[in-house]
Design a protein around this motif. Structure first.
Motif, PDB file in Angstrom:
ATOM      1  N   GLY A 170       0.861  -1.070  -0.085  1.00  0.00           N
ATOM      2  CA  GLY A 170      -0.042  -0.167   0.006  1.00  0.00           C
ATOM      3  C   GLY A 170       0.916   1.115  -0.054  1.00  0.00           C
ATOM      4  O   GLY A 170       1.918   1.294   0.728  1.00  0.00           O
ATOM      5  N   PHE A 171       0.185   2.346  -0.593  1.00  0.00           N
ATOM      6  CA  PHE A 171       0.944   3.552  -0.697  1.00  0.00           C
ATOM      7  C   PHE A 171      -0.067   4.701  -0.400  1.00  0.00           C
ATOM      8  O   PHE A 171      -1.332   4.597  -0.483  1.00  0.00           O
ATOM      9  N   ILE A 172       0.677   5.768   0.046  1.00  0.00           N
ATOM     10  CA  ILE A 172      -0.359   6.925   0.587  1.00  0.00           C
ATOM     11  C   ILE A 172      -0.809   7.676  -0.534  1.00  0.00           C
ATOM     12  O   ILE A 172      -1.936   8.540  -0.154  1.00  0.00           O
ATOM     13  N   ARG A 173      -0.282   7.631  -1.754  1.00  0.00           N
ATOM     14  CA  ARG A 173      -0.555   8.498  -2.743  1.00  0.00           C
ATOM     15  C   ARG A 173      -0.735   7.575  -3.965  1.00  0.00           C
ATOM     16  O   ARG A 173       0.024   6.790  -4.072  1.00  0.00           O
ATOM     17  N   GLN A 174      -1.710   8.301  -4.973  1.00  0.00           N
ATOM     18  CA  GLN A 174      -1.646   7.568  -6.071  1.00  0.00           C
ATOM     19  C   GLN A 174      -0.281   7.692  -7.134  1.00  0.00           C
ATOM     20  O   GLN A 174      -0.257   6.738  -7.773  1.00  0.00           O
ATOM     21  N   ASP A 175       0.238   8.745  -7.023  1.00  0.00           N
ATOM     22  CA  ASP A 175       1.115   9.150  -7.963  1.00  0.00           C
ATOM     23  C   ASP A 175       2.400   8.046  -7.243  1.00  0.00           C
ATOM     24  O   ASP A 175       3.249   7.393  -8.480  1.00  0.00           O
ATOM     25  N   LEU A 176       2.642   7.641  -6.089  1.00  0.00           N
ATOM     26  CA  LEU A 176       3.719   6.806  -5.680  1.00  0.00           C
ATOM     27  C   LEU A 176       3.209   5.227  -6.196  1.00  0.00           C
ATOM     28  O   LEU A 176       4.109   4.621  -6.433  1.00  0.00           O
ATOM     29  N   LEU A 177       2.102   4.923  -6.170  1.00  0.00           N
ATOM     30  CA  LEU A 177       1.473   3.560  -6.750  1.00  0.00           C
ATOM     31  C   LEU A 177       2.119   3.527  -8.243  1.00  0.00           C
ATOM     32  O   LEU A 177       2.426   2.475  -8.743  1.00  0.00           O
ATOM     33  N   ASN A 178       1.697   4.685  -9.111  1.00  0.00           N
ATOM     34  CA  ASN A 178       2.139   4.592 -10.397  1.00  0.00           C
ATOM     35  C   ASN A 178       3.195   4.368 -10.668  1.00  0.00           C
ATOM     36  O   ASN A 178       3.661   3.683 -11.682  1.00  0.00           O
ATOM     37  N   GLU A 179       4.019   5.185  -9.943  1.00  0.00           N
ATOM     38  CA  GLU A 179       5.897   4.784 -10.331  1.00  0.00           C
ATOM     39  C   GLU A 179       6.196   3.593  -9.713  1.00  0.00           C
ATOM     40  O   GLU A 179       7.035   3.000 -10.297  1.00  0.00           O
ATOM     41  N   HIS A 180       5.631   2.967  -8.828  1.00  0.00           N
ATOM     42  CA  HIS A 180       5.781   1.610  -8.427  1.00  0.00           C
ATOM     43  C   HIS A 180       5.616   0.549  -9.359  1.00  0.00           C
ATOM     44  O   HIS A 180       6.336  -0.456  -9.745  1.00  0.00           O
ATOM     45  N   ARG A 181       4.159   0.692  -9.989  1.00  0.00           N
ATOM     46  CA  ARG A 181       3.813  -0.180 -10.994  1.00  0.00           C
ATOM     47  C   ARG A 181       4.924  -0.524 -12.183  1.00  0.00           C
ATOM     48  O   ARG A 181       5.196  -1.612 -12.693  1.00  0.00           O
ATOM     49  N   LEU A 182       5.698   0.693 -12.457  1.00  0.00           N
ATOM     50  CA  LEU A 182       6.594   0.516 -13.772  1.00  0.00           C
ATOM     51  C   LEU A 182       7.753  -0.368 -13.289  1.00  0.00           C
ATOM     52  O   LEU A 182       8.000  -1.166 -14.043  1.00  0.00           O
ATOM     53  N   TYR A 183       7.802  -0.658 -12.091  1.00  0.00           N
ATOM     54  CA  TYR A 183       9.076  -1.548 -11.538  1.00  0.00           C
ATOM     55  C   TYR A 183       8.162  -2.735 -11.299  1.00  0.00           C
ATOM     56  O   TYR A 183       8.838  -3.989 -11.679  1.00  0.00           O
ATOM     57  N   CYS A 184       7.158  -2.907 -10.640  1.00  0.00           N
ATOM     58  CA  CYS A 184       6.775  -4.224  -9.953  1.00  0.00           C
ATOM     59  C   CYS A 184       6.141  -4.895 -11.349  1.00  0.00           C
ATOM     60  O   CYS A 184       6.134  -6.130 -11.099  1.00  0.00           O
ATOM     61  N   ASN A 185       5.779  -4.185 -12.378  1.00  0.00           N
ATOM     62  CA  ASN A 185       5.088  -5.264 -13.547  1.00  0.00           C
ATOM     63  C   ASN A 185       6.273  -6.066 -14.222  1.00  0.00           C
ATOM     64  O   ASN A 185       5.802  -6.701 -15.239  1.00  0.00           O
ATOM     65  N   ASN A 186       7.446  -5.707 -14.038  1.00  0.00           N
ATOM     66  CA  ASN A 186       8.643  -6.550 -14.561  1.00  0.00           C
ATOM     67  C   ASN A 186       8.627  -7.799 -14.026  1.00  0.00           C
ATOM     68  O   ASN A 186       9.359  -8.822 -14.257  1.00  0.00           O
ATOM     69  N   PHE A 187       7.929  -7.983 -12.897  1.00  0.00           N
ATOM     70  CA  PHE A 187       7.998  -9.482 -12.150  1.00  0.00           C
ATOM     71  C   PHE A 187       6.647 -10.134 -12.017  1.00  0.00           C
ATOM     72  O   PHE A 187       5.516  -9.296 -11.986  1.00  0.00           O
ATOM     73  N   ASP A 188       6.464 -11.386 -11.925  1.00  0.00           N
ATOM     74  CA  ASP A 188       5.412 -12.218 -11.607  1.00  0.00           C
ATOM     75  C   ASP A 188       4.981 -12.032 -10.425  1.00  0.00           C
ATOM     76  O   ASP A 188       5.481 -11.746  -9.538  1.00  0.00           O
ATOM     77  N   PHE A 189       3.537 -12.033 -10.277  1.00  0.00           N
ATOM     78  CA  PHE A 189       2.943 -12.079  -8.768  1.00  0.00           C
ATOM     79  C   PHE A 189       3.121 -13.222  -8.091  1.00  0.00           C
ATOM     80  O   PHE A 189       3.549 -14.367  -8.734  1.00  0.00           O
ATOM     81  N   GLN A 190       3.212 -13.107  -6.845  1.00  0.00           N
ATOM     82  CA  GLN A 190       3.566 -14.470  -5.788  1.00  0.00           C
ATOM     83  C   GLN A 190       2.973 -14.189  -4.479  1.00  0.00           C
ATOM     84  O   GLN A 190       2.652 -12.883  -4.336  1.00  0.00           O
ATOM     85  N   LYS A 191       2.810 -15.206  -3.697  1.00  0.00           N
ATOM     86  CA  LYS A 191       2.332 -14.946  -2.437  1.00  0.00           C
ATOM     87  C   LYS A 191       3.360 -15.006  -1.560  1.00  0.00           C
ATOM     88  O   LYS A 191       4.415 -15.709  -1.572  1.00  0.00           O
ATOM     89  N   VAL A 192       3.334 -13.718  -0.750  1.00  0.00           N
ATOM     90  CA  VAL A 192       4.484 -13.499   0.456  1.00  0.00           C
ATOM     91  C   VAL A 192       4.228 -14.286   1.470  1.00  0.00           C
ATOM     92  O   VAL A 192       3.128 -13.872   2.170  1.00  0.00           O
ATOM     93  N   THR A 193       5.080 -14.840   2.060  1.00  0.00           N
ATOM     94  CA  THR A 193       4.864 -15.413   3.333  1.00  0.00           C
ATOM     95  C   THR A 193       6.199 -15.253   4.308  1.00  0.00           C
ATOM     96  O   THR A 193       7.477 -15.374   3.864  1.00  0.00           O
ATOM     97  N   TYR A 194       5.741 -14.489   5.336  1.00  0.00           N
ATOM     98  CA  TYR A 194       6.920 -14.311   6.340  1.00  0.00           C
ATOM     99  C   TYR A 194       7.253 -15.098   7.449  1.00  0.00           C
ATOM    100  O   TYR A 194       6.084 -15.672   7.784  1.00  0.00           O
TER     101      TYR A 194
END
Length: 549
Positions: free
Chosen positions: A448-472
């Motif tokens: 989660g991001f506090i602003r929409q513009d931060l999410l848009n910048e993050h998507r440019l990088y995150c879309n290069n990777f496949d989605f996955q289930k994160v387990t800590y």
């Protein structure tokens, strides 16, 4: 005439002889016989009234029934003669019974001779007297074309009852699992393709009858045959393989014609592959065709399911109360046609059911059909799962049109699954965290991001990777360390060795500039080595001693 009443009962009235002076005796005897017959009828007894006799005009033999006389008269003119031994019989039944025992050969009557003229090989047009000779010819000269003679169809005489196909039924588990065997009729046992074509209607009737009792049915067909091949000393070896189709699912109000054709083609293809393997097997006869049926209960996306307490309290989820297997369809329609009041009611969306193209997409809809649904309807779909109070992506669209995405929640509980519409993904994911301020979440990593513009910048990088289930890792298990000490194996000693080399330049030719190549400029020349032996036994320890050459 001193005839008694018993004598009158035992003889017909015409067999008695009376003189003209015995008129009174005649009347008295007739009255007594009539009274005796009335008493027998009133008491319910059988009256022994002699039937008329039928005499043969040729040999004066007497018969009690006219049909017996007609059969006897025919025996004077029609002789049923065995073609093997020449013995004659008065009845055709006795001839057939005798022919089965006479030298182990089948007796051919007049009707068989007429039918034998129609037995022609469909491959080379050769004619044969019986079916056995035809099949032997096909097996020897056309081994890969296992179809028997092509007999022309003859019209059945009027009033003749057509023989039905024999069926053997078996069932188990309160008649929910069923097996029906279809037996071949006549020369169908020599022609697998003809047998399958003739039983197609019977198989479809069985599937339809099971669909009436069980809403959904899974079925497959299995053909059992007998194969033969020649071995040493002129003997033949027999085998009884079976060729089955894959399992099919039949739902109510669906046609089974395509699946039946595919199943029969699979059986014929598998049998040809069996013959073409070079084992010299040929089809001898078809034994039966088995139809296996059992109830089918889909476990994916079926009926309405109550939401878990944590999801229900989070809000932002529209759970359609459906009573069928179309929860995916109703959830998508709820996103396309949102309702302000009572959006969970299915009746709001039934009018729009035909808006979506669901061709070749079976209910319940699996995750593998999502991409096909997107292409047919130009709609982007994202599916998220929920397990152990954690949300994770199951399917994300590959389309870049993020403004028209529809987010669905896929629930699984006690072997049942269900689709829901996530009306507001940010609100739903935010309620799962400890943050109470509005956040914008990435669908791929769920960060989660506090602003929409931060999410848009993050998507440019995150879309290069496949989605996955994160387990800590859990608290206290964050450090990785070796724990499989039981897998260690002690050895008596270990040898450590080292080699030394000199790097020496070498001369080489100039490579061709028009072709790719590798130029070697240095070679390594060994100059020495050293080793050391380490052991838990002190007597085996050898100190390091460098050696040079």
């Amino acid at each position: 005439m001193a005839q008694s009443l018993n004598g009158v009962e035992q003889h017909h009235i015409n067999d008695l002889h009376f003189d003209e002076s015995d008129d009174g005796m005649l009347v008295k005897a007739a009255i007594e016989v009539e009274n005796k017959l009335k008493r027998k009828k009133s008491c319910g007894e059988n009256v022994d009234v002699k039937r008329p006799k039928f005499n043969c005009d040729i040999c004066d033999k007497t018969f009690g029934y006219n049909r017996n006389l007609n059969r006897h008269v025919n025996s004077h003119f029609n002789k049923n003669q065995c073609l093997t031994c020449g013995k004659s019989f008065t009845q055709k039944y006795n001839l057939v019974k005798h022919g089965n025992k006479c030298s182990g050969r089948r007796t051919i009557n007049k009707r068989d001779k007429q039918l034998s003229k129609q037995l022609t090989c469909r491959h080379c047009d050769a004619t044969f007297d019986d079916v056995d000779s035809l099949f032997t010819h096909v097996a020897n000269y056309h081994p890969l074309n296992q179809t028997g003679g092509r007999m022309s169809k003859t019209e059945e005489p009027a009033g003749k009852i057509k023989r039905g196909r024999f069926r053997f039924k078996k069932s188990a588990i309160n008649k929910s699992v069923n097996l029906v065997d279809h037996m071949p009729i006549g020369d169908e046992k020599y022609d697998l393709l003809r047998f399958l074509a003739n039983t197609k209607t019977d198989v479809e009737e069985i599937i339809v009858s099971r669909l009436k009792k069980q809403k959904n049915v899974k079925w497959y067909v299995n053909a059992r045959v007998e194969m033969v091949r020649d071995i040493d000393d002129g003997q033949q070896e027999k085998a009884h393989p079976h060729f089955r189709s894959k399992s099919y699912i039949s739902l109510q109000n669906e046609s089974n014609d395509h699946n039946l054709n595919e199943a029969f083609q699979t059986i014929n293809r598998v049998m040809e592959e069996f013959i073409n393997k070079g084992s010299n097997w040929i089809l001898n006869k078809v034994i039966c065709l088995e139809v296996h049926t059992l109830p089918y209960s889909p476990i994916a996306g079926s009926c309405y399911m109550e939401l878990p307490h944590k999801i229900k309290s989070a809000g932002g989820i529209i759970n359609i109360r459906n009573d069928d297997q179309k929860c995916f369809l109703w959830s998508v329609l709820a996103a396309l046609h949102p309702m302000e009041y009572n959006p969970y009611r299915k009746s709001h969306y039934t009018a729009h059911e035909n808006e979506l193209n669901m061709n070749d997409i079976e209910y319940p809809v699996s995750l593998t059909k999502m991409e096909k649904f997107e292409k047919q309807n130009n709609i982007t779909i994202n599916v998220f799962g929920f397990e152990n109070e954690k949300v994770f992506p199951l399917y994300l669209t590959k389309s870049e049109n993020v403004d028209s995405e529809i987010d669905l929640l896929y629930l699984s509980q006690n072997g049942e699954t269900h689709y829901c519409w996530i009306k507001n993904l940010d609100r739903f994911l935010g309620s799962m965290t400890k943050f109470h301020t509005k956040r914008f979440y990435c669908r791929r990593c769920l960060y989660g991001f506090i602003r929409q513009d931060l999410l848009n910048e993050h998507r440019l990088y995150c879309n290069n990777f496949d989605f996955q289930k994160v387990t800590y890792p859990k608290e206290g298990e964050a450090i990785l360390e070796f724990r499989d000490f039981h897998k260690q194996m002690r050895v008596p000693f270990v040898i450590y060795a080292d080699f030394e080399f000199f790097a020496k330049q070498i001369d080489t030719c100039q490579p061709d500039p028009n072709q790719s190549s590798t130029t070697h400029k240095t070679t390594f020349v060994p100059c020495g080595y050293s080793y050391v032996v380490v052991s838990s036994n002190q007597t085996l320890n050898i100190p390091s001693q460098p050696l040079y050459t």
